[in-house]
Design a protein around this motif. Structure first.
Motif, PDB file in Angstrom:
ATOM      1  N   PRO A 129     -12.674  -1.862  12.025  1.00  0.00           N
ATOM      2  CA  PRO A 129     -11.855  -2.075  13.213  1.00  0.00           C
ATOM      3  C   PRO A 129     -11.339  -3.506  13.249  1.00  0.00           C
ATOM      4  O   PRO A 129     -12.081  -4.458  13.026  1.00  0.00           O
ATOM      5  N   GLY A 130     -10.028  -3.636  13.485  1.00  0.00           N
ATOM      6  CA  GLY A 130      -9.390  -4.947  13.522  1.00  0.00           C
ATOM      7  C   GLY A 130      -8.862  -5.411  12.175  1.00  0.00           C
ATOM      8  O   GLY A 130      -8.102  -6.383  12.099  1.00  0.00           O
ATOM      9  N   GLN A 131      -9.242  -4.730  11.099  1.00  0.00           N
ATOM     10  CA  GLN A 131      -8.813  -5.152   9.766  1.00  0.00           C
ATOM     11  C   GLN A 131      -7.323  -4.893   9.580  1.00  0.00           C
ATOM     12  O   GLN A 131      -6.821  -3.822   9.873  1.00  0.00           O
ATOM     13  N   ARG A 132      -6.626  -5.902   9.076  1.00  0.00           N
ATOM     14  CA  ARG A 132      -5.200  -5.782   8.793  1.00  0.00           C
ATOM     15  C   ARG A 132      -5.037  -5.041   7.472  1.00  0.00           C
ATOM     16  O   ARG A 132      -5.740  -5.325   6.499  1.00  0.00           O
ATOM     17  N   LEU A 133      -4.106  -4.090   7.422  1.00  0.00           N
ATOM     18  CA  LEU A 133      -3.846  -3.344   6.204  1.00  0.00           C
ATOM     19  C   LEU A 133      -2.736  -4.034   5.424  1.00  0.00           C
ATOM     20  O   LEU A 133      -1.644  -4.264   5.954  1.00  0.00           O
ATOM     21  N   ILE A 134      -3.034  -4.365   4.186  1.00  0.00           N
ATOM     22  CA  ILE A 134      -2.077  -5.059   3.325  1.00  0.00           C
ATOM     23  C   ILE A 134      -1.362  -4.010   2.480  1.00  0.00           C
ATOM     24  O   ILE A 134      -1.993  -3.317   1.670  1.00  0.00           O
ATOM     25  N   GLU A 135      -0.045  -3.895   2.675  1.00  0.00           N
ATOM     26  CA  GLU A 135       0.718  -2.864   1.982  1.00  0.00           C
ATOM     27  C   GLU A 135       0.571  -2.967   0.466  1.00  0.00           C
ATOM     28  O   GLU A 135       0.393  -1.955  -0.210  1.00  0.00           O
ATOM     29  N   ALA A 136       0.637  -4.192  -0.080  1.00  0.00           N
ATOM     30  CA  ALA A 136       0.550  -4.358  -1.536  1.00  0.00           C
ATOM     31  C   ALA A 136      -0.784  -3.843  -2.083  1.00  0.00           C
ATOM     32  O   ALA A 136      -0.827  -3.200  -3.137  1.00  0.00           O
ATOM     33  N   GLU A 137      -1.864  -4.116  -1.359  1.00  0.00           N
ATOM     34  CA  GLU A 137      -3.185  -3.637  -1.791  1.00  0.00           C
ATOM     35  C   GLU A 137      -3.258  -2.115  -1.747  1.00  0.00           C
ATOM     36  O   GLU A 137      -3.781  -1.486  -2.663  1.00  0.00           O
ATOM     37  N   LEU A 138      -2.727  -1.535  -0.677  1.00  0.00           N
ATOM     38  CA  LEU A 138      -2.763  -0.078  -0.556  1.00  0.00           C
ATOM     39  C   LEU A 138      -1.852   0.588  -1.590  1.00  0.00           C
ATOM     40  O   LEU A 138      -2.172   1.656  -2.103  1.00  0.00           O
ATOM     41  N   MET A 139      -0.716  -0.043  -1.895  1.00  0.00           N
ATOM     42  CA  MET A 139       0.180   0.506  -2.914  1.00  0.00           C
ATOM     43  C   MET A 139      -0.493   0.511  -4.278  1.00  0.00           C
ATOM     44  O   MET A 139      -0.294   1.423  -5.079  1.00  0.00           O
ATOM     45  N   ALA A 140      -1.328  -0.497  -4.547  1.00  0.00           N
ATOM     46  CA  ALA A 140      -2.062  -0.549  -5.820  1.00  0.00           C
ATOM     47  C   ALA A 140      -3.179   0.493  -5.836  1.00  0.00           C
ATOM     48  O   ALA A 140      -3.502   1.052  -6.880  1.00  0.00           O
ATOM     49  N   GLN A 141      -3.753   0.750  -4.685  1.00  0.00           N
ATOM     50  CA  GLN A 141      -4.870   1.689  -4.544  1.00  0.00           C
ATOM     51  C   GLN A 141      -4.417   3.141  -4.555  1.00  0.00           C
ATOM     52  O   GLN A 141      -5.064   4.009  -5.128  1.00  0.00           O
ATOM     53  N   LEU A 142      -3.315   3.393  -3.873  1.00  0.00           N
ATOM     54  CA  LEU A 142      -2.804   4.755  -3.705  1.00  0.00           C
ATOM     55  C   LEU A 142      -1.502   4.911  -4.501  1.00  0.00           C
ATOM     56  O   LEU A 142      -0.741   3.976  -4.607  1.00  0.00           O
ATOM     57  N   PRO A 143      -1.243   6.075  -4.972  1.00  0.00           N
ATOM     58  CA  PRO A 143       0.054   6.280  -5.629  1.00  0.00           C
ATOM     59  C   PRO A 143       1.140   6.494  -4.569  1.00  0.00           C
ATOM     60  O   PRO A 143       1.623   7.599  -4.361  1.00  0.00           O
ATOM     61  N   ALA A 144       1.480   5.417  -3.850  1.00  0.00           N
ATOM     62  CA  ALA A 144       2.426   5.538  -2.743  1.00  0.00           C
ATOM     63  C   ALA A 144       3.398   4.366  -2.741  1.00  0.00           C
ATOM     64  O   ALA A 144       3.032   3.243  -3.058  1.00  0.00           O
ATOM     65  N   SER A 145       4.623   4.663  -2.364  1.00  0.00           N
ATOM     66  CA  SER A 145       5.632   3.623  -2.226  1.00  0.00           C
ATOM     67  C   SER A 145       5.475   2.949  -0.864  1.00  0.00           C
ATOM     68  O   SER A 145       4.742   3.415   0.005  1.00  0.00           O
ATOM     69  N   ARG A 146       6.210   1.861  -0.678  1.00  0.00           N
ATOM     70  CA  ARG A 146       6.165   1.138   0.596  1.00  0.00           C
ATOM     71  C   ARG A 146       6.636   2.035   1.741  1.00  0.00           C
ATOM     72  O   ARG A 146       6.032   2.062   2.811  1.00  0.00           O
ATOM     73  N   SER A 147       7.720   2.786   1.529  1.00  0.00           N
ATOM     74  CA  SER A 147       8.230   3.646   2.601  1.00  0.00           C
ATOM     75  C   SER A 147       7.239   4.768   2.916  1.00  0.00           C
ATOM     76  O   SER A 147       7.073   5.141   4.079  1.00  0.00           O
ATOM     77  N   THR A 148       6.556   5.281   1.899  1.00  0.00           N
ATOM     78  CA  THR A 148       5.540   6.315   2.127  1.00  0.00           C
ATOM     79  C   THR A 148       4.389   5.741   2.946  1.00  0.00           C
ATOM     80  O   THR A 148       3.908   6.379   3.890  1.00  0.00           O
ATOM     81  N   LEU A 149       3.949   4.531   2.605  1.00  0.00           N
ATOM     82  CA  LEU A 149       2.870   3.893   3.363  1.00  0.00           C
ATOM     83  C   LEU A 149       3.272   3.647   4.806  1.00  0.00           C
ATOM     84  O   LEU A 149       2.478   3.874   5.721  1.00  0.00           O
ATOM     85  N   ARG A 150       4.495   3.208   4.998  1.00  0.00           N
ATOM     86  CA  ARG A 150       4.942   2.938   6.372  1.00  0.00           C
ATOM     87  C   ARG A 150       4.996   4.221   7.192  1.00  0.00           C
ATOM     88  O   ARG A 150       4.661   4.209   8.369  1.00  0.00           O
ATOM     89  N   GLU A 151       5.385   5.321   6.557  1.00  0.00           N
ATOM     90  CA  GLU A 151       5.369   6.597   7.272  1.00  0.00           C
ATOM     91  C   GLU A 151       3.926   7.010   7.563  1.00  0.00           C
ATOM     92  O   GLU A 151       3.627   7.519   8.648  1.00  0.00           O
TER      93      GLU A 151
END
Length: 181
Positions: free
Chosen positions: A34-56
């Motif tokens: 709780p309270g942790q900021r999600l870093i898009e670049a880290e999640l993109m490396a972790q998941l096979p997802a684009s930036r727009s997919t992550l934002r959705e």
């Protein structure tokens, strides 16, 4: 502005649902606090997802109440207040009580399944009673099993977003702090 073809829109939505499901799992299992900021670049490396997919996916999770979206700052895991945690546990208590009643009615004819007797033996042991982590690890499968035994898929779907071990731990810590005060 060019509109997405129906097939493209559906595949983006499906990818976002998959990404949201994985982020939700990480929140539920306490990997994202709780309270942790999600870093898009880290999640993109972790998941096979684009930036727009992550934002959705972030929009999906924000609509569920799992994330907070902050202008120019991105997404972070929602912190819950003591009052909202208490409400969450009141809801779980009612819904899981109902599930337990349905499960008991189903067991009345054939008796309880073997896994339930095994779970009872685990719960009577000191490890679960006196170890917070062990308690949480054994709690979720027990509750999920009872809900599954109830045989009501809509009830199971309603309870799924409320299964938040990370929030459960936060709640226990808040109660502990309150008792110390």
């Amino acid at each position: 502005m060019k509109l997405l073809e129906p097939r493209a829109r559906n595949s983006l939505t499906k990818a976002a649902d998959i990404a949201a499901s994985e982020i939700r799992r990480q929140i539920q299992q306490g990997f994202l606090a709780p309270g942790q900021r999600l870093i898009e670049a880290e999640l993109m490396a972790q998941l096979p997802a684009s930036r727009s997919t992550l934002r959705e996916a972030f929009l999906i999770l924000a609509a569920e109440g799992s994330l907070e979206l902050q202008h120019q700052r991105g997404a972070c895991v929602r912190r819950m207040t003591r009052a909202s945690l208490a409400e969450l546990f009141q809801m779980r208590e009612c819904l899981e009580g109902f599930a337990a009643g349905l499960a008991a009615a189903r067991c009345a004819t054939g008796g309880p399944p073997a896994w339930l007797a095994e779970a009872r033996a685990v719960w009577l042991g000191d490890e679960v009673l006196h170890n917070e982590l062990s308690h949480m690890e054994n709690n979720v499968p027990l509750h999920e099993g009872i809900v599954a035994l109830a045989g009501n898929t809509r009830l199971a779907a309603a309870l799924q977003p409320l299964e938040l071990p990370g929030y459960r731990l936060q709640f226990l810590r808040l109660l502990d702090q309150q008792q110390r005060s």
